[in-house]
Write a protein that holds these residues in place. Structure first.
Motif, short mmCIF file in Angstrom:
data_model
loop_
_atom_site.label_atom_id
_atom_site.label_comp_id
_atom_site.label_asym_id
_atom_site.label_seq_id
_atom_site.Cartn_x
_atom_site.Cartn_y
_atom_site.Cartn_z
N ALA A 26 -33.86 -74.65 -41.47
CA ALA A 26 -33.91 -74.67 -40.00
C ALA A 26 -33.74 -76.06 -39.42
O ALA A 26 -33.48 -76.19 -38.22
CB ALA A 26 -35.25 -74.08 -39.54
N ALA A 27 -33.88 -77.11 -40.23
CA ALA A 27 -33.90 -78.48 -39.74
C ALA A 27 -32.63 -78.88 -38.97
O ALA A 27 -32.72 -79.40 -37.85
CB ALA A 27 -34.15 -79.44 -40.90
N ASN A 68 -32.42 -80.03 -35.00
CA ASN A 68 -31.94 -81.35 -34.62
C ASN A 68 -30.86 -81.25 -33.55
O ASN A 68 -30.82 -82.06 -32.61
CB ASN A 68 -31.40 -82.09 -35.85
N ALA A 69 -29.97 -80.27 -33.68
CA ALA A 69 -28.90 -80.11 -32.69
C ALA A 69 -29.40 -79.52 -31.39
O ALA A 69 -28.78 -79.71 -30.33
CB ALA A 69 -27.80 -79.22 -33.27
N LEU A 70 -30.50 -78.81 -31.43
CA LEU A 70 -31.04 -78.16 -30.23
C LEU A 70 -31.51 -79.19 -29.19
O LEU A 70 -31.51 -78.90 -27.99
CB LEU A 70 -32.20 -77.24 -30.62
N ASN A 116 -40.52 -65.83 -33.08
CA ASN A 116 -40.85 -64.81 -34.07
C ASN A 116 -39.62 -64.27 -34.79
O ASN A 116 -39.70 -63.24 -35.45
CB ASN A 116 -41.60 -63.65 -33.41
N GLY A 117 -38.48 -64.94 -34.64
CA GLY A 117 -37.26 -64.47 -35.27
C GLY A 117 -37.26 -64.74 -36.77
O GLY A 117 -38.04 -65.53 -37.30
N THR A 118 -36.34 -64.05 -37.45
CA THR A 118 -36.20 -64.22 -38.90
C THR A 118 -34.96 -65.03 -39.26
O THR A 118 -34.82 -65.43 -40.41
CB THR A 118 -36.10 -62.85 -39.58
N GLU A 119 -34.07 -65.26 -38.29
CA GLU A 119 -32.87 -66.04 -38.53
C GLU A 119 -33.04 -67.42 -37.91
O GLU A 119 -33.27 -67.55 -36.70
CB GLU A 119 -31.64 -65.34 -37.93
N TYR A 120 -32.92 -68.45 -38.75
CA TYR A 120 -33.09 -69.82 -38.28
C TYR A 120 -31.70 -70.42 -38.06
O TYR A 120 -31.10 -70.98 -38.98
CB TYR A 120 -33.89 -70.64 -39.29
N SER A 171 -30.21 -68.41 -32.24
CA SER A 171 -31.52 -67.78 -32.06
C SER A 171 -32.51 -68.73 -31.42
O SER A 171 -33.33 -68.33 -30.58
CB SER A 171 -32.03 -67.27 -33.40
N PHE A 172 -32.46 -70.02 -31.78
CA PHE A 172 -33.34 -71.00 -31.15
C PHE A 172 -33.02 -71.13 -29.65
O PHE A 172 -33.92 -71.24 -28.82
CB PHE A 172 -33.18 -72.36 -31.83
N SER A 173 -31.73 -71.11 -29.32
CA SER A 173 -31.34 -71.23 -27.93
C SER A 173 -31.78 -70.03 -27.10
O SER A 173 -32.23 -70.17 -25.96
CB SER A 173 -29.82 -71.40 -27.84
N LYS A 174 -31.68 -68.83 -27.67
CA LYS A 174 -32.14 -67.63 -26.97
C LYS A 174 -33.64 -67.70 -26.72
O LYS A 174 -34.13 -67.27 -25.66
CB LYS A 174 -31.80 -66.39 -27.79
N PHE A 175 -34.37 -68.24 -27.68
CA PHE A 175 -35.83 -68.38 -27.53
C PHE A 175 -36.17 -69.32 -26.38
O PHE A 175 -37.01 -69.00 -25.53
CB PHE A 175 -36.42 -68.87 -28.85
#
Length: 292
Positions: free
Chosen positions: A150-151, A155-157, A202-206, A210-214
Motif C-alpha cells: 500500500a505504500a 505516497n502518490a495520494l 475498510n477496503g481489501t484492495e490497496y 480505492s484510497f481516492s474513493k475513500f
C-alpha cells in the motif's frame, strides 16, 4: 240426406275414438322432447364466452395495476430513504493548506508525539461543517508485506489531495497509540477532522483508486491527479519489506515457553519420566557393580 247424416255420424265416431290416441301421442312426444332437453349439456353461447373472457382480462389488469403500484411505492420509499441517508451524512470541510513554493507535497513519517500534536482538538469547532485541519494517517509496519504494497499508492495520494495532511506512523513502535485509536492490524488508514476520527478505510484492495474513493466519500474533494511514479515506490513510506526484529514478540514467545515448561514439570508425565530415568540409572549401576 240420409247418407250425409250417416257420414257425419261415422266421422264423429271416428273422432271420438281417435282423440285419446292423438292426445296420448302428443303427450309422449312432449315427454321425449323434455328428456332430450334434459340430456343436452349446457353449452354457453358466444355472448357468454365473450363476457367471461372480458371479466378475466379485467381481473388480470387490476392485479397487474396493483402490483405496479406496490413496486412503484417500494422504489419511491427506497429512494427517499437513500436520499435521507445522504442528507444525514455530512461531509467534512478541510482547511486549506498553504505551501511554500519550494516545499514538496509528500507524506510525512512521524512519531507518537508529533501525531498527538497534529490531532489536538480545538474546542470551538464542534461540527463537520466548520473548516478544520484534516489529517489522513497510515498506520503501517515495515515488516508487513501488505503495508509495503500500500505504500507507493499512499505516497502518490498526497499529491492528489494537497489540502489534506497525510502522515504515516510505524504502529509496531508505538503500542500506546494503537490502543488509543483502536488499531488492531496494519495497514490501517484513518481520517481525522479537528483531531477526531471521522472515517476508516475498510477496503481489501490497496490501490490509489480505492484510497481516492475513500477520501472523496468523507471530504467531497476531487483528486488533482491519480498518478503513481517510480519515486513513490522509494518513499517516504518504503515499499520494500524490511526484516525487523520484534522484541515484544520474542519476549512473548519466551514467556510462553517458560510457562509451558513450568506447568509440564508440575504434571504427572514429568514425574513418570523422572522416575523412569532414575530406575534405569539404578539398574545400570547395579549391573555394573555385579560385573565388577
Amino acid at each position: 240426406m240420409y247418407i250425409s247424416k250417416k257420414s257425419e255420424l261415422f266421422m264423429s265416431i271416428i273422432l271420438v275414438f281417435s282423440l285419446p290416441i292423438l292426445t296420448r301421442q302428443f303427450d309422449v312426444d312432449e315427454e321425449q322432447l323434455d328428456i332430450e332437453k334434459v340430456d343436452e349439456p349446457d353449452i354457453p353461447n358466444v355472448d357468454d364466452s365473450e363476457s367471461l373472457l372480458s371479466n378475466v382480462v379485467s381481473d388480470v389488469n387490476k392485479t397487474l395495476t396493483n402490483l405496479y403500484n406496490h413496486v412503484t411505492s417500494a422504489n419511491i420509499t427506497a429512494e427517499n430513504r437513500t436520499q435521507t441517508t445522504n442528507e444525514t451524512r455530512k461531509l467534512v470541510k478541510c482547511k486549506e493548506i498553504v505551501y511554500v513554493e519550494t516545499e514538496d507535497i509528500e507524506v510525512e513519517i512521524i512519531n507518537g508525539t508529533h501525531l498527538a500534536k497534529l490531532l489536538q482538538v480545538k474546542p470551538d469547532i464542534t461540527s463537520r461543517d466548520v473548516e478544520a485541519d484534516c489529517v489522513l494517517v497510515l498506520f503501517y509496519a515495515r515488516a508487513c508485506p501488505f503495508s509495503a504494497h500500500a505504500a507507493p499508492y499512499f505516497n502518490a495520494l498526497a499529491r492528489a489531495y494537497p489540502n489534506i495532511k497525510m502522515v504515516a506512523l510505524d504502529a509496531l513502535k508505538y503500542h500506546g497509540i494503537n490502543a488509543q485509536f483502536g488499531i488492531v492490524g496494519v495497514p490501517t488508514l484513518k481520517m481525522f477532522h479537528n483531531g477526531r476520527p471521522v472515517g476508516k478505510f475498510n477496503g481489501t484492495e490497496y490501490n490509489i483508486q480505492s484510497f481516492s474513493k475513500f477520501v472523496h466519500a468523507i471530504t467531497g474533494q476531487y483528486p488533482l491527479e491519480l498518478l503513481v511514479t517510480s519515486k513513490d515506490f522509494q518513499g517516504p513510506v518504503s515499499s520494500v519489506v524490511e526484516k525487523d526484529t520484534d522484541y515484544f514478540l520474542v519476549l512473548s514467545w519466551l514467556f510462553i515457553i517458560i510457562c509451558s515448561i513450568y506447568y509440564f514439570m508440575q504434571s504427572k508425565w514429568w514425574n513418570m519420566i523422572v522416575e523412569m530415568v532414575q530406575n534405569n540409572w539404578r539398574e545400570s549401576e547395579a549391573q555394573h557393580e555385579h560385573n565388577d
